[in-house]
Design a protein around this motif. Structure first.
Motif, PDB file in Angstrom:
ATOM      1  N   THR A 276      36.290  46.140 105.003  1.00  8.73           N
ATOM      2  CA  THR A 276      36.969  46.059 103.709  1.00  8.73           C
ATOM      3  C   THR A 276      38.375  46.657 103.817  1.00  8.73           C
ATOM      4  OG1 THR A 276      36.453  48.223 102.698  1.00  8.73           O
ATOM      5  CG2 THR A 276      34.698  46.563 102.711  1.00  8.73           C
ATOM      6  N   VAL A 277      39.123  46.538 102.725  1.00  9.56           N
ATOM      7  CA  VAL A 277      40.482  47.086 102.685  1.00  9.56           C
ATOM      8  C   VAL A 277      40.518  48.492 102.086  1.00  9.56           C
ATOM      9  CG1 VAL A 277      41.569  44.825 102.544  1.00  9.56           C
ATOM     10  CG2 VAL A 277      40.910  45.996 100.431  1.00  9.56           C
ATOM     11  N   TYR A 278      39.348  49.052 101.769  1.00  5.77           N
ATOM     12  CA  TYR A 278      39.317  50.384 101.173  1.00  5.77           C
ATOM     13  C   TYR A 278      39.482  51.458 102.245  1.00  5.77           C
ATOM     14  CZ  TYR A 278      38.032  48.713  96.567  1.00  5.77           C
ATOM     15  OH  TYR A 278      38.050  48.108  95.336  1.00  5.77           O
ATOM     16  N   VAL A 279      40.298  52.458 101.934  1.00  2.00           N
ATOM     17  CA  VAL A 279      40.563  53.561 102.858  1.00  2.00           C
ATOM     18  C   VAL A 279      40.317  54.883 102.128  1.00  2.00           C
ATOM     19  CG1 VAL A 279      42.333  54.759 104.201  1.00  2.00           C
ATOM     20  CG2 VAL A 279      42.264  52.258 104.191  1.00  2.00           C
ATOM     21  N   PHE A 280      39.421  55.701 102.690  1.00  2.65           N
ATOM     22  CA  PHE A 280      39.250  57.050 102.166  1.00  2.65           C
ATOM     23  C   PHE A 280      40.480  57.881 102.524  1.00  2.65           C
ATOM     24  CE2 PHE A 280      34.445  56.481 102.547  1.00  2.65           C
ATOM     25  CZ  PHE A 280      34.286  56.307 101.184  1.00  2.65           C
ATOM     26  N   ASN A 281      40.906  58.714 101.583  1.00  2.00           N
ATOM     27  CA  ASN A 281      42.076  59.551 101.827  1.00  2.00           C
ATOM     28  C   ASN A 281      41.960  60.842 101.042  1.00  2.00           C
ATOM     29  OD1 ASN A 281      43.993  59.349  99.184  1.00  2.00           O
ATOM     30  ND2 ASN A 281      42.867  57.431  99.484  1.00  2.00           N
ATOM     31  N   LEU A 282      42.658  61.844 101.506  1.00  2.00           N
ATOM     32  CA  LEU A 282      42.703  63.133 100.828  1.00  2.00           C
ATOM     33  C   LEU A 282      44.101  63.336 100.270  1.00  2.00           C
ATOM     34  CD1 LEU A 282      41.472  65.906 100.116  1.00  2.00           C
ATOM     35  CD2 LEU A 282      42.267  66.712 102.356  1.00  2.00           C
ATOM     36  N   GLY A 431      38.637  56.700  97.626  1.00  2.00           N
ATOM     37  CA  GLY A 431      39.060  55.490  98.319  1.00  2.00           C
ATOM     38  C   GLY A 431      40.087  54.714  97.525  1.00  2.00           C
ATOM     39  N   TRP A 432      40.943  54.006  98.232  1.00  2.00           N
ATOM     40  CA  TRP A 432      41.916  53.108  97.614  1.00  2.00           C
ATOM     41  C   TRP A 432      41.912  51.812  98.418  1.00  2.00           C
ATOM     42  CZ3 TRP A 432      45.381  53.401  93.436  1.00  2.00           C
ATOM     43  CH2 TRP A 432      46.271  52.332  93.328  1.00  2.00           C
ATOM     44  N   GLY A 433      41.883  50.688  97.722  1.00  2.00           N
ATOM     45  CA  GLY A 433      41.936  49.395  98.391  1.00  2.00           C
ATOM     46  C   GLY A 433      43.213  48.658  98.049  1.00  2.00           C
ATOM     47  N   THR A 434      43.908  48.166  99.069  1.00  2.00           N
ATOM     48  CA  THR A 434      45.138  47.402  98.840  1.00  2.00           C
ATOM     49  C   THR A 434      44.735  45.970  98.492  1.00  2.00           C
ATOM     50  OG1 THR A 434      46.256  48.827 100.425  1.00  2.00           O
ATOM     51  CG2 THR A 434      47.394  46.807  99.806  1.00  2.00           C
ATOM     52  N   LEU A 435      44.359  45.779  97.235  1.00  2.00           N
ATOM     53  CA  LEU A 435      43.656  44.577  96.799  1.00  2.00           C
ATOM     54  C   LEU A 435      44.555  43.350  96.695  1.00  2.00           C
ATOM     55  CD1 LEU A 435      41.481  46.290  94.062  1.00  2.00           C
ATOM     56  CD2 LEU A 435      40.824  45.716  96.396  1.00  2.00           C
ATOM     57  N   THR A 436      45.859  43.546  96.617  1.00  2.00           N
ATOM     58  CA  THR A 436      46.749  42.387  96.494  1.00  2.00           C
ATOM     59  C   THR A 436      47.166  41.833  97.845  1.00  2.00           C
ATOM     60  OG1 THR A 436      48.780  43.711  96.467  1.00  2.00           O
ATOM     61  CG2 THR A 436      47.678  43.330  94.344  1.00  2.00           C
ATOM     62  N   ALA A 507      38.562  53.814 107.137  1.00  2.00           N
ATOM     63  CA  ALA A 507      38.386  52.567 106.400  1.00  2.00           C
ATOM     64  C   ALA A 507      36.898  52.341 106.157  1.00  2.00           C
ATOM     65  CB  ALA A 507      38.973  51.397 107.185  1.00  2.00           C
ATOM     66  N   VAL A 508      36.597  51.710 105.051  1.00  2.00           N
ATOM     67  CA  VAL A 508      35.214  51.524 104.618  1.00  2.00           C
ATOM     68  C   VAL A 508      34.726  50.133 105.000  1.00  2.00           C
ATOM     69  CG1 VAL A 508      33.649  51.525 102.628  1.00  2.00           C
ATOM     70  CG2 VAL A 508      35.623  53.079 102.676  1.00  2.00           C
ATOM     71  N   ALA A 509      33.588  50.069 105.673  1.00  2.00           N
ATOM     72  CA  ALA A 509      32.880  48.803 105.828  1.00  2.00           C
ATOM     73  C   ALA A 509      31.800  48.763 104.753  1.00  2.00           C
ATOM     74  CB  ALA A 509      32.266  48.690 107.210  1.00  2.00           C
ATOM     75  N   SER A 510      31.312  47.585 104.452  1.00  2.00           N
ATOM     76  CA  SER A 510      30.318  47.473 103.393  1.00  2.00           C
ATOM     77  C   SER A 510      29.198  46.545 103.821  1.00  2.00           C
ATOM     78  CB  SER A 510      30.967  46.956 102.103  1.00  2.00           C
ATOM     79  OG  SER A 510      30.171  47.285 100.983  1.00  2.00           O
ATOM     80  N   ALA A 511      28.052  46.707 103.180  1.00  2.00           N
ATOM     81  CA  ALA A 511      26.898  45.870 103.495  1.00  2.00           C
ATOM     82  C   ALA A 511      26.223  45.420 102.204  1.00  2.00           C
ATOM     83  CB  ALA A 511      25.909  46.633 104.372  1.00  2.00           C
ATOM     84  N   TRP A 512      25.759  44.191 102.231  1.00  2.00           N
ATOM     85  CA  TRP A 512      24.996  43.604 101.128  1.00  2.00           C
ATOM     86  C   TRP A 512      23.596  43.288 101.654  1.00  2.00           C
ATOM     87  CZ3 TRP A 512      29.977  42.873 102.323  1.00  2.00           C
ATOM     88  CH2 TRP A 512      30.944  42.906 101.323  1.00  2.00           C
ATOM     89  N   ARG A 525      33.214  39.867 100.968  1.00  2.00           N
ATOM     90  CA  ARG A 525      34.642  39.918 100.717  1.00  2.00           C
ATOM     91  C   ARG A 525      35.243  41.235 101.201  1.00  2.00           C
ATOM     92  NH1 ARG A 525      37.105  36.635  96.921  1.00  2.00           N
ATOM     93  NH2 ARG A 525      38.431  38.411  96.402  1.00  2.00           N
ATOM     94  N   SER A 526      36.502  41.174 101.647  1.00  2.00           N
ATOM     95  CA  SER A 526      37.152  42.382 102.147  1.00  2.00           C
ATOM     96  C   SER A 526      37.531  43.354 101.037  1.00  2.00           C
ATOM     97  CB  SER A 526      38.394  42.023 102.968  1.00  2.00           C
ATOM     98  OG  SER A 526      39.321  41.295 102.190  1.00  2.00           O
ATOM     99  N   ASP A 527      37.517  42.898  99.779  1.00  2.00           N
ATOM    100  CA  ASP A 527      37.743  43.823  98.670  1.00  2.00           C
ATOM    101  C   ASP A 527      36.428  44.355  98.103  1.00  2.00           C
ATOM    102  OD1 ASP A 527      36.796  41.612  97.314  1.00  2.00           O
ATOM    103  OD2 ASP A 527      38.655  41.207  96.231  1.00  2.00           O
ATOM    104  N   GLU A 528      35.312  44.010  98.746  1.00  2.00           N
ATOM    105  CA  GLU A 528      33.963  44.455  98.380  1.00  2.00           C
ATOM    106  C   GLU A 528      33.442  43.832  97.089  1.00  2.00           C
ATOM    107  OE1 GLU A 528      32.081  48.424  99.938  1.00  2.00           O
ATOM    108  OE2 GLU A 528      33.582  48.819  98.405  1.00  2.00           O
TER     109      GLU A 528
END
Length: 540
Positions: A276-282, A431-436, A507-512, A525-528
């Motif tokens: 996905t496009v989500y990134v954990f950050n501090l 997390g923040w995802g660069t969705l655009t 970066a976050v991976a996801s599972a369904w 989808r890469s935006d989860e």
């Protein structure tokens, strides 16, 4: 490719995609009752039925079933036609969007340029913990050419406006007339104003429990396979998995990493994984005073330690990103070098993943005047993205290794984001995802100084400000040449890392997971985000 050709090419690609999906859908539906109900177990639901209430991803994901957007985001975040069938640049400061004809709202009324204009104006006026006005921040003037053509005048060249408009939800001008920020939620939540043009019409919503929609017979696109869709909110990961196993839901999203391997061995379950496009950050508070940091004895410090670049670097060097991805996220993640992932326009391939260095981190704290460290609260979401609670807990231990006394404070996103907006936090791991699909979406909202006049820095809650970063972001905002804009964004990424605007983690991976005999998910989808139209009933 000339930018004025974009609309035509996008329209052709969208028509082909619609034909392909329709063919797949008809094949999958053979022998399946058209009124079937899809029941999904989701981690979180909408926070209101007003699509403009918040920019939170789970909110947007749910309400896209009811409200359509001006442009669509493809599986890989490519921009595709939505309610706008094409668009073009009229002059450097003006975009023209041609609207799809024959689109009906759920109440039978026609969707026109007036509804688009009214939706933009609503988003410009509303505010909240995660305001959607960031998607229309470039809009200066709206010109209605005719019922199906609208021109958007921007505050200078706006190369990414169609990208921003994937979150421009179109609501009915008639249904929202007279609504105020104070009474809008009641009007939408009751269903009175919940009039969209999406494939499903609003049915019911119980906050924190369940969101249900019914198929709309006058939808402009392909007829959905499911007659009814129920998104059951199950925030507890173990409960989500249990309800899937017992058949109470057809599928679940954001499968806990610890359960992926077990579910993959279950012959009744299918598992689909995707990056996905989500990134954990501090993010660290850089205001002059901060509420959740003290000396180790609890006394007040003379200054906010996060304002010292050496302290921020020490915290950065304490973090083992590979351990976060492999252990805390149990393999459903990857270490990152920056806040945008590969494939996002503006990703900087020259940036490297930092190597942890505990000795250097302790030395930096000593140089900054904190040889014994200090006491801090570490705030983190614990229900928003896969692995966020585990990452927060692991970060607590990593920071303790350099002499910091850390109190872990994991909270639901619905609690922590409003607290951040109120200025009550000294940091936040989320997390923040660069969705655009373009890095400026992140940088303009988070790395630029908070500037209401320029409509930049809307999510810059921590007081960070750097004139050179501001200059580069503003230049990228108006640069129509793709190569030049990409270079500017890469410079922003490099400077953001150097200044530690935030500290990127993983970066976050996801599972369904889904019942093998009931449903098939077309794509992760890469935006989860998970949409009912990407899910097909299994023929029996």
């Amino acid at each position: 490719m000339l930018i004025t050709e974009l609309g035509w090419r996008m329209d052709m690609r969208w028509n082909y995609r619609r034909f392909a999906l329709a063919t797949v859908g008809m094949a999958c539906m053979a022998g399946v009752a058209s009124a079937q109900t899809l029941t999904m177990g989701v981690i979180a639901g909408p926070e209101s039925i007003d699509p403009h209430f918040t920019a939170t991803g789970t909110h947007s994901e749910a309400l896209k079933h009811v409200f359509d957007t001006l442009t669509h985001s493809g599986d890989k975040l490519q921009i595709e036609p939505g309610l706008a069938e094409s668009w073009r640049i009229v002059d450097p400061n003006t975009w023209e969007f041609r609207l799809r004809r024959g689109v009906k709202f759920h109440d039978g009324s026609d969707m026109t340029a007036e509804d688009v204009a009214a939706s933009i104006r609503r988003m410009q006026q509303l505010s909240g913990p995660n305001p959607t006005r960031i998607y229309v921040r470039r809009v200066q003037e709206i010109r209605i050419v005719d019922p199906h053509t609208i021109q958007i005048v921007t505050d200078g060249p706006a190369p990414t406006l169609p990208n921003d408009f994937i979150r421009l939800f179109i609501t009915s001008a008639r249904a929202t007339a007279g609504l105020t920020p104070e009474n809008a939620n009641e009007a939408f939540n009751s269903g009175r104003a919940a009039i969209g043009t999406g494939p499903y019409r609003f049915s019911s919503w119980t906050p924190r429990e369940q969101f249900a929609v019914e198929r709309s017979d006058n939808y402009w696109g392909n007829r959905p396979a499911w007659g009814r869709v129920v998104r059951r909110e199950i925030s507890n990961p173990a409960a989500r998995v249990a309800q899937l196993r017992t058949g109470q839901v057809d599928m679940i999203v954001r499968v806990p990493a610890a359960d992926v391997a077990t579910l993959e061995r279950d012959r009744n379950i299918n598992v689909l994984k995707a990056e996905t496009v989500y990134v954990f950050n501090l993010a660290l508070d850089q205001r002059e005073s901060t509420p959740q940091v003290t000396a180790r004895d609890g006394s007040r410090l003379a200054a906010n330690p996060y304002r010292d670049a050496r302290v921020r670097e020490a915290i950065d060097l304490a973090i083992d990103r590979r351990a976060l991805a492999e252990i805390a996220m149990e393999g459903l993640g990857s270490p990152v070098s920056q806040m945008v992932t590969p494939g996002i326009f503006g990703f900087n391939p020259a940036l490297t993943i930092p190597t942890p260095n505990i000795n250097r981190a302790r030395q930096l704290l000593t140089e900054a005047g904190y040889p014994n460290g200090f006491r801090m609260v570490l705030n983190f979401t614990n229900n928003r993205l896969p692995g966020d609670a585990g990452v927060g807990a692991a970060m607590t231990q990593m920071l303790a290794r350099i002499g910091l006394e850390v109190q872990a404070a994991g909270q639901p996103a619905a609690v922590i984001f409003p607290a951040r907006a109120r200025g009550e936090l000294s940091n936040i791991m989320a997390g923040w995802g660069t969705l655009t699909g373009e890095a400026n979406y992140y940088y303009a909202a988070n790395a630029h100084s908070n500037n209401a006049q320029l409509r930049l820095g809307a999510f810059n809650w921590n007081g960070f400000s750097d004139p050179e970063i501001d200059r580069l972001i503003q230049a990228a905002n108006v640069e129509l040449d793709d190569k030049k804009r990409e270079g500017l964004l890469q410079q922003v990424g490099a400077l953001s890392n150097e200044k530690r605007v935030v500290i990127p983690l993983a970066a976050v991976a996801s599972a369904w997971a889904m019942r093998r005999d009931r449903v098939t998910l077309r794509v992760g989808r890469s935006d989860e985000e998970t949409y009912a139209w990407d899910i097909s009933p299994v023929s029996r």
